[in-house]
Design a protein around this motif. Structure first.
Motif, PDB file in Angstrom:
ATOM      1  N   CYS A 173       1.455   5.942  -7.358  1.00 40.58           N
ATOM      2  CA  CYS A 173       0.296   6.731  -7.718  1.00 40.58           C
ATOM      3  C   CYS A 173       0.669   8.209  -7.791  1.00 40.58           C
ATOM      4  O   CYS A 173       0.267   8.927  -8.697  1.00 40.58           O
ATOM      5  CB  CYS A 173      -0.693   6.433  -6.610  1.00 40.58           C
ATOM      6  SG  CYS A 173      -2.216   7.225  -6.627  1.00 40.58           S
ATOM      7  N   ALA A 216      -4.331   2.863  -9.782  1.00 44.48           N
ATOM      8  CA  ALA A 216      -3.399   2.393  -8.757  1.00 44.48           C
ATOM      9  C   ALA A 216      -4.086   1.430  -7.792  1.00 44.48           C
ATOM     10  O   ALA A 216      -3.469   0.498  -7.292  1.00 44.48           O
ATOM     11  CB  ALA A 216      -2.797   3.566  -7.998  1.00 44.48           C
ATOM     12  N   LYS A 217      -5.370   1.623  -7.531  1.00 46.41           N
ATOM     13  CA  LYS A 217      -6.091   0.705  -6.647  1.00 46.41           C
ATOM     14  C   LYS A 217      -6.191  -0.679  -7.288  1.00 46.41           C
ATOM     15  O   LYS A 217      -5.978  -1.690  -6.627  1.00 46.41           O
ATOM     16  CB  LYS A 217      -7.498   1.232  -6.352  1.00 46.41           C
ATOM     17  CG  LYS A 217      -7.517   2.464  -5.466  1.00 46.41           C
ATOM     18  CD  LYS A 217      -8.940   2.966  -5.287  1.00 46.41           C
ATOM     19  CE  LYS A 217      -8.943   4.309  -4.579  1.00 46.41           C
ATOM     20  NZ  LYS A 217     -10.277   4.921  -4.565  1.00 46.41           N
ATOM     21  N   LEU A 244      -2.912  -2.331  -7.114  1.00 44.11           N
ATOM     22  CA  LEU A 244      -2.685  -2.895  -5.786  1.00 44.11           C
ATOM     23  C   LEU A 244      -3.406  -4.247  -5.654  1.00 44.11           C
ATOM     24  O   LEU A 244      -2.846  -5.224  -5.150  1.00 44.11           O
ATOM     25  CB  LEU A 244      -3.206  -1.899  -4.741  1.00 44.11           C
ATOM     26  CG  LEU A 244      -3.016  -2.185  -3.263  1.00 44.11           C
ATOM     27  CD1 LEU A 244      -1.555  -2.415  -2.938  1.00 44.11           C
ATOM     28  CD2 LEU A 244      -3.552  -1.015  -2.435  1.00 44.11           C
ATOM     29  N   ALA A 245      -4.637  -4.296  -6.149  1.00 43.94           N
ATOM     30  CA  ALA A 245      -5.399  -5.548  -6.105  1.00 43.94           C
ATOM     31  C   ALA A 245      -4.694  -6.632  -6.935  1.00 43.94           C
ATOM     32  O   ALA A 245      -4.584  -7.784  -6.508  1.00 43.94           O
ATOM     33  CB  ALA A 245      -6.824  -5.324  -6.606  1.00 43.94           C
ATOM     34  N   CYS A 266       0.832  -1.195   0.000  1.00 48.57           N
ATOM     35  CA  CYS A 266       0.000   0.000   0.000  1.00 48.57           C
ATOM     36  C   CYS A 266       0.872   1.251   0.000  1.00 48.57           C
ATOM     37  O   CYS A 266       0.580   2.226  -0.688  1.00 48.57           O
ATOM     38  CB  CYS A 266      -0.916  -0.016   1.213  1.00 48.57           C
ATOM     39  SG  CYS A 266      -2.447   0.838   0.914  1.00 48.57           S
ATOM     40  N   GLU A 321      -2.873   7.403 -12.324  1.00 50.66           N
ATOM     41  CA  GLU A 321      -4.142   7.880 -11.839  1.00 50.66           C
ATOM     42  C   GLU A 321      -4.513   6.985 -10.650  1.00 50.66           C
ATOM     43  O   GLU A 321      -4.297   5.784 -10.690  1.00 50.66           O
ATOM     44  CB  GLU A 321      -5.116   7.681 -12.993  1.00 50.66           C
ATOM     45  CG  GLU A 321      -6.360   8.460 -12.915  1.00 50.66           C
ATOM     46  CD  GLU A 321      -7.478   7.617 -13.472  1.00 50.66           C
ATOM     47  OE1 GLU A 321      -8.534   7.623 -12.855  1.00 50.66           O
ATOM     48  OE2 GLU A 321      -7.248   6.928 -14.499  1.00 50.66           O
ATOM     49  N   ALA A 322      -5.088   7.591  -9.606  1.00 52.71           N
ATOM     50  CA  ALA A 322      -5.328   6.848  -8.369  1.00 52.71           C
ATOM     51  C   ALA A 322      -6.241   5.641  -8.568  1.00 52.71           C
ATOM     52  O   ALA A 322      -6.020   4.582  -7.996  1.00 52.71           O
ATOM     53  CB  ALA A 322      -5.901   7.778  -7.310  1.00 52.71           C
ATOM     54  N   GLY A 323      -7.263   5.793  -9.408  1.00 49.14           N
ATOM     55  CA  GLY A 323      -8.196   4.688  -9.618  1.00 49.14           C
ATOM     56  C   GLY A 323      -7.481   3.468 -10.159  1.00 49.14           C
ATOM     57  O   GLY A 323      -7.699   2.336  -9.726  1.00 49.14           O
ATOM     58  N   LEU A 367     -10.802  -2.666  -0.368  1.00 47.36           N
ATOM     59  CA  LEU A 367     -10.263  -2.900  -1.713  1.00 47.36           C
ATOM     60  C   LEU A 367     -10.980  -4.084  -2.361  1.00 47.36           C
ATOM     61  O   LEU A 367     -11.307  -5.066  -1.702  1.00 47.36           O
ATOM     62  CB  LEU A 367      -8.764  -3.204  -1.610  1.00 47.36           C
ATOM     63  CG  LEU A 367      -7.981  -3.286  -2.916  1.00 47.36           C
ATOM     64  CD1 LEU A 367      -7.826  -1.902  -3.534  1.00 47.36           C
ATOM     65  CD2 LEU A 367      -6.595  -3.893  -2.673  1.00 47.36           C
ATOM     66  N   ALA A 390       2.226   1.567  -3.457  1.00 50.99           N
ATOM     67  CA  ALA A 390       1.163   1.974  -4.373  1.00 50.99           C
ATOM     68  C   ALA A 390       0.932   3.477  -4.263  1.00 50.99           C
ATOM     69  O   ALA A 390       0.715   4.165  -5.262  1.00 50.99           O
ATOM     70  CB  ALA A 390      -0.128   1.225  -4.068  1.00 50.99           C
ATOM     71  N   GLY A 391       1.011   3.991  -3.050  1.00 48.48           N
ATOM     72  CA  GLY A 391       0.846   5.426  -2.839  1.00 48.48           C
ATOM     73  C   GLY A 391       1.902   6.219  -3.588  1.00 48.48           C
ATOM     74  O   GLY A 391       1.610   7.209  -4.265  1.00 48.48           O
ATOM     75  N   LEU A 392       3.147   5.760  -3.515  1.00 44.57           N
ATOM     76  CA  LEU A 392       4.238   6.462  -4.184  1.00 44.57           C
ATOM     77  C   LEU A 392       4.116   6.375  -5.700  1.00 44.57           C
ATOM     78  O   LEU A 392       4.347   7.343  -6.431  1.00 44.57           O
ATOM     79  CB  LEU A 392       5.592   5.863  -3.769  1.00 44.57           C
ATOM     80  CG  LEU A 392       6.009   6.104  -2.330  1.00 44.57           C
ATOM     81  CD1 LEU A 392       7.235   5.276  -2.005  1.00 44.57           C
ATOM     82  CD2 LEU A 392       6.297   7.577  -2.097  1.00 44.57           C
ATOM     83  N   ASN A 397     -11.919  -1.796  -8.826  1.00 44.30           N
ATOM     84  CA  ASN A 397     -12.252  -0.665  -7.964  1.00 44.30           C
ATOM     85  C   ASN A 397     -12.806   0.549  -8.702  1.00 44.30           C
ATOM     86  O   ASN A 397     -13.014   1.597  -8.098  1.00 44.30           O
ATOM     87  CB  ASN A 397     -11.019  -0.244  -7.166  1.00 44.30           C
ATOM     88  CG  ASN A 397     -10.544  -1.365  -6.274  1.00 44.30           C
ATOM     89  OD1 ASN A 397     -11.096  -1.604  -5.224  1.00 44.30           O
ATOM     90  ND2 ASN A 397      -9.539  -2.102  -6.730  1.00 44.30           N
ATOM     91  N   ASN A 398     -12.987   0.421 -10.012  1.00 49.97           N
ATOM     92  CA  ASN A 398     -13.394   1.635 -10.734  1.00 49.97           C
ATOM     93  C   ASN A 398     -14.754   1.493 -11.416  1.00 49.97           C
ATOM     94  O   ASN A 398     -15.184   0.430 -11.721  1.00 49.97           O
ATOM     95  CB  ASN A 398     -12.342   1.980 -11.769  1.00 49.97           C
ATOM     96  CG  ASN A 398     -11.035   2.307 -11.098  1.00 49.97           C
ATOM     97  OD1 ASN A 398     -10.958   3.246 -10.312  1.00 49.97           O
ATOM     98  ND2 ASN A 398     -10.019   1.514 -11.361  1.00 49.97           N
TER      99      ASN A 398
END
Lengths: 541, 413
Positions: free
Chosen positions: A487, A496-497, A500-501, A480, A492-494, A536, A483-485, A540-541
């Motif tokens: 992102c 990135a989720k 991560l999954a 996580c 795009e954050a979406g 999660l 993933a934050g970095l 996620n989008n």
């Protein structure tokens, strides 16, 4: 879609494994204009799915003299040109009470005729050298085995190819080979990031796609008789041995234990599989049980060591052209000029071989490419160190001491992973030094370096470059953070989720065959955090 | 040593059971190995959030659709509503400030910016009545420089779906300089310890007030109040805008505080809490557990009239898996679960995993089964019970609270 018609490369190389990256480096160093294309990421095929053993060649000495001689020669070259990818651990060939001790002298003779130095060690002394070895051994021979990090090695080759002008496209999958009558003149690619088709043109197309080369050849309308052989391995959570441990007998299942970085690996099994299954590798319960049973014979402490992951790779074995049954299989290097073989100009295939001989394979392929292009340049890849490996102006310690201020763990880890290129990583401020992955000592600075300079498209790529999530927690907390970095800097954050999954799913694939003990506890905890607390989902989008 | 009741496990279920029994005058001991699931508490207790992949509006109603083997059904739906009230009151008496009701789920915002249905929410956090709207239009998301365990971009992305304009800002605090020197120290508990001292809160609130100018709501990581039970409220007073706290990567600061609050309540009621100790074995006679022996207490035996096993699921080591079997590690109790490890898992991590339902076998009164026979005075409560996938159902806290109250009632009968 013909937007690249204007540019014609000297050579387009297909495959981002060690062979493809090595060939790209060699071609670029000889002054050719090079495009390297890879459908996923570097080292995602067989290159990244083996022992990481720097073979001395001893394993093949008795059964395959030619491979043994190639191995020891390349072994010595890699020590010179890729020292940041290599651990010079040495290896022991152990004779157990159930093995025939008479094999030992045959083995030693065969090694010496292949040019591999050996030293027969008294079992008691061998146990002092390697306390993790089975105390029941009745014989031991020391050989110049070692460990090699295939991810780092491939990346260094790709980096150096780039430094010599090569262009590299990852996430670009070949969907067709372009032909003009009986001459190959380019490739059609699918860009997975942009979801679009694109064509590139070249004078020569070099098929270095390992087992997937079977399908690449089909696109070109030629048939290569490949026989995929699956090899399964287990990764243990500790480095129980410091030397490579082998069984002193004819090669068989699960008889090599290789230490590498923070872990050790036992492998492999060997099983023929249908070509349709090469993208769907799984490790069966039987594979796991065999690996544990045989591994414990080499080093009894494996019985109580936590297993982190199970994985399998596919060896690209090629049958002789006159033998469609696959009975006379070669494990050696196979270089095909399809002009000679099939009457198709501009297309060559380099396959077979092994990680150890990637450089030699690249050299042979590049020699052929140069011959076809009428370029008269000598191969220099055996003499010029890879980036990160050069010891020229300062020692590694000096470099890192100048660069790092506080952090011992990330400093050492980064140096281990990137060699003298480690100076590119941290500015030495608190921000860059903050720890992303505690198991493997990965800092923000290292993650940023990988994102900016090492072709990282997602978390799984990042793992291959930095070892994020490769430690005992298998990405429980660091995924996580990373993933934050990721992102922040590129995505795009979406997306990135989902990334991560995907990362968690990819980790689970390797954990599920061995998910008992701490691993089942860990995966339950990980699921609670990501699915329970974070919410999660696979999509996620 | 002789107690009326001994509880094995110091998590939510062990503490609830211990508090309930101690409130009724029982002399109780809890043996706790250390951390529990409360340490990664999201701030909310779930009762039932999903049945057959459908989101639940009224948990009491939706429980009817659960299989008969589910712990709620085995407790008895006629008792559940009363037990949910008892649980809420027990937690409130212990000093937790909670909102929510059992017949209507409310929502909380996750750190992915998604609304999640739940039952009871700690006052640190914000409850929403509606999952499709967000009460504010402009949000500022504040994070501490160098803190990697709070994912501002994910929150911002989640808020886009509510048409919220969000902006991310970082705050540097000189109080954190020391913890930032060591690269693995910048974690939520260490930040919370700095705020616990109360000397950072004014400065932080001031900065937050400046940075939130022009915004309707301030979003912060939940790193306030580890041992200090008033600091989170103080912060909310000092910040002029509404404050929305969201969980950071575990360990959870409000979770640790919740655990401490419950433990203190148990001890104030005269309970004995043995922290960092493990039960090694038990002595059984004629189908009864007579006494247990713990790691720290060597030869000293602990006797009790009744025992409660609340030792948690796999990650708490209440159940152990090896390559060829599952077992209950303290007493070797009977297990509900497949012995073939290929049946434990689904290849997709986000699918329903069979192992999540595994647990200790019990009779209809929640007494542990051993070699096919119930142990007369050994009750089982919480997630060491099988029969539910609490992750997929959103039923983990509910099962812990209600089955432990139910076990306590069996003992008090």
């Amino acid at each position: 879609m013909n937007k690249n018609r204007s540019k014609e490369y000297d050579v387009i190389i297909i495959g981002g494994g060690a062979t493809g990256a090595g060939t790209a480096r060699d071609c670029a160093m000889r002054g050719l204009s090079v495009l390297l294309v890879e459908r996923h990421d570097f080292a995602t095929g067989a290159t990244g799915r083996n022992h990481g053993l720097l073979h001395s060649g001893a394993r093949y000495a008795v059964t395959d003299h030619e491979s043994a001689a190639e191995c020891i020669e390349e072994n010595m070259i890699l020590r010179k040109i890729a020292n940041h990818c290599i651990e010079e651990n040495n290896g022991l060939f152990l004779t157990l009470p159930e093995d025939d001790i008479a094999f030992q002298s045959q083995f030693v003779d065969a090694c010496s005729s292949a040019g591999i130095s050996t030293e027969i060690i008294d079992p008691k002394l061998a146990l002092r050298m390697e306390p993790s070895a089975n105390p029941d051994i009745i014989g031991a021979v020391k050989v110049p085995d070692g460990s090699v990090d295939p991810f780092r090695l491939t990346m260094s080759n790709a980096l150096d190819a780039k430094l010599h002008g090569a262009e590299i496209l990852t996430q670009h999958e070949v969907i067709d080979i372009l032909k003009d009558q009986d001459r190959v003149n380019g490739v059609e690619l699918f860009d997975h990031a942009k979801k679009e088709k694109v064509k590139y043109y070249g004078k020569i197309v070099c098929n270095a796609a390992g087992i997937w080369g079977h399908n690449i050849a089909k696109f070109a309308g030629v048939n290569i008789n490949m026989f995929p052989a699956k090899g399964s391995l287990l990764i243990f959570g500790h480095r129980v041995n410091k030397m490579v441990l082998n069984r002193c007998r004819k090669p068989a299942n699960a008889d090599i234990l290789v230490p590498g970085d923070t872990i050790c690996l036992i492998g492999t099994t060997s099983e023929r599989i249908p070509i349709e299954e090469i993208d769907n590798m799984y490790v069966s319960k039987d594979d796991v049980d065999v690996l544990i049973r045989e591994g414990v014979k080499l080093s009894p402490s494996l019985a109580t060591t936590r297993i982190l992951r199970a994985y399998a790779g596919v060896r690209p074995l090629v049958a002789a052209d006159n033998d469609p049954s696959g009975r006379s299989i070669s494990r050696g290097i196979v270089l095909m000029d399809h002009k000679e073989r099939d009457g198709l100009e501009g297309f060559i295939t380099i396959t077979g071989g092994k990680l150890m001989t990637y450089r030699l394979m690249a050299e042979e392929a590049t020699d052929l490419i140069c011959k076809k292009l009428d370029v008269d340049k000598k191969c220099e890849t055996a003499n010029i160190p890879l980036p990160g490996s050069d010891k020229s102006d300062e020692t590694l310690n000096n470099v890192s001491q100048k660069v790092y201020s506080v952090n011992g763990i990330t400093q050492k880890s980064a140096k281990d992973r990137h060699g003298s290129l480690a100076h590119k990583i941290a500015k030495g401020d608190e921000n860059e030094d903050s720890m992303v992955c505690e198991c493997e000592g990965v800092s923000i600075g290292e993650v940023k370096y990988a994102i900016n300079e090492l072709h990282v498209n997602n978390l799984i790529d990042l793992r291959r470059r930095t070892r994020v999530g490769m430690g005992t927690c298998q990405g429980e907390l660091c995924a996580c953070r990373a993933a934050g970095l990721l992102c922040e800097s590129m995505e795009e954050a979406g997306k990135a989720k989902d990334d991560l999954a995907n990362f968690l799913q990819e980790r689970w694939k390797g954990m599920s065959p061995i998910a008992w003990g701490e691993t089942i506890n860990e995966i339950q905890f990980t699921s609670w955090i990501y699915e329970g607390i974070y919410g999660l989902k696979p999509d996620n989008n | 040593m002789k107690f009326d009741n001994i509880i094995i496990g110091g998590g939510l279920s062990g503490l609830t059971c211990g508090i309930k029994l101690a409130e009724q005058g029982k002399k109780c001991a809890i043996v706790s190995s250390g951390q529990s699931a409360i340490h990664f508490f999201s701030g909310s207790f779930d009762l039932l959030s999903k049945v057959n992949e459908e989101e639940v509006t009224n948990p009491l109603e939706s429980m009817k659709a659960l299989p008969d083997t589910h712990p709620y059904k085995r407790v008895g739906l006629d008792k559940i509503e009363r037990l949910t009230n008892d649980a809420l009151h027990l937690l409130v008496r212990s000093g937790l400030n909670l909102t929510g009701q059992a017949d209507r789920n409310h929502f909380t915002l996750t750190p992915m910016g998604v609304m999640k249905p739940t039952w009871l929410t700690l006052s640190d956090f914000t409850s929403f009545d509606n999952k499709d709207s967000f009460p504010w239009k402009k949000a500022v998301i504040l994070n501490f420089s160098g803190f990697l365990d709070f994912h501002t971009l994910f929150i911002k992305d989640g808020l886009k779906k509510f048409d919220v304009q969000a902006q991310i800002k970082n705050v540097s605090m000189k109080q954190f300089e020391a913890i930032r020197k060591n690269p693995s120290e910048m974690r939520s508990t260490n930040i919370a310890k700095e705020f616990d001292k109360e000397n950072a809160i004014d400065e932080f609130a001031q900065k937050a007030n400046v940075l939130s100018d022009g915004f309707d709501v301030v979003i912060l990581p939940a790193v306030f109040g580890l041992f200090n039970k008033t600091i989170a409220d103080k912060l909310k007073e000092k910040i002029e805008k509404p404050v929305l706290l969201l969980p950071a990567i575990p360990p959870s600061v409000p979770g640790i505080r919740t655990q401490i609050t419950l433990r203190e309540r148990f001890q104030e009621l005269g309970g004995t809490y043995l922290l960092g100790d493990n039960v090694e074995e038990g002595v059984f006679e004629n189908g009864r557990l007579l006494e247990i022996r713990t790691n720290n207490h060597g030869d000293i035996k602990f006797e009790a009239d009744q025992f409660i096993l609340a030792s948690g699921s796999f990650y708490s080591k209440g159940i152990v898996a090896t390559h060829d079997k599952l077992y209950e590690p303290i007493f070797g109790l009977d297990i509900e679960g497949d012995s073939d490890r290929e049946k434990w898992f689904d290849e997709k991590i986000f699918n329903d995993q069979a192992f999540m339902r595994y647990g200790v076998k019990t009779d209809q009164n929640f007494r542990a089964m051993m070699n096919g026979e119930p142990v007369e005075n050994l009750y089982v409560a919480g997630s060491v019970l099988g029969g539910a996938n609490p992750l997929k159902e959103g039923s983990g806290a509910g099962i812990s609270l209600l089955t432990s109250l139910h076990a306590a009632e069996q003992i008090l009968k």
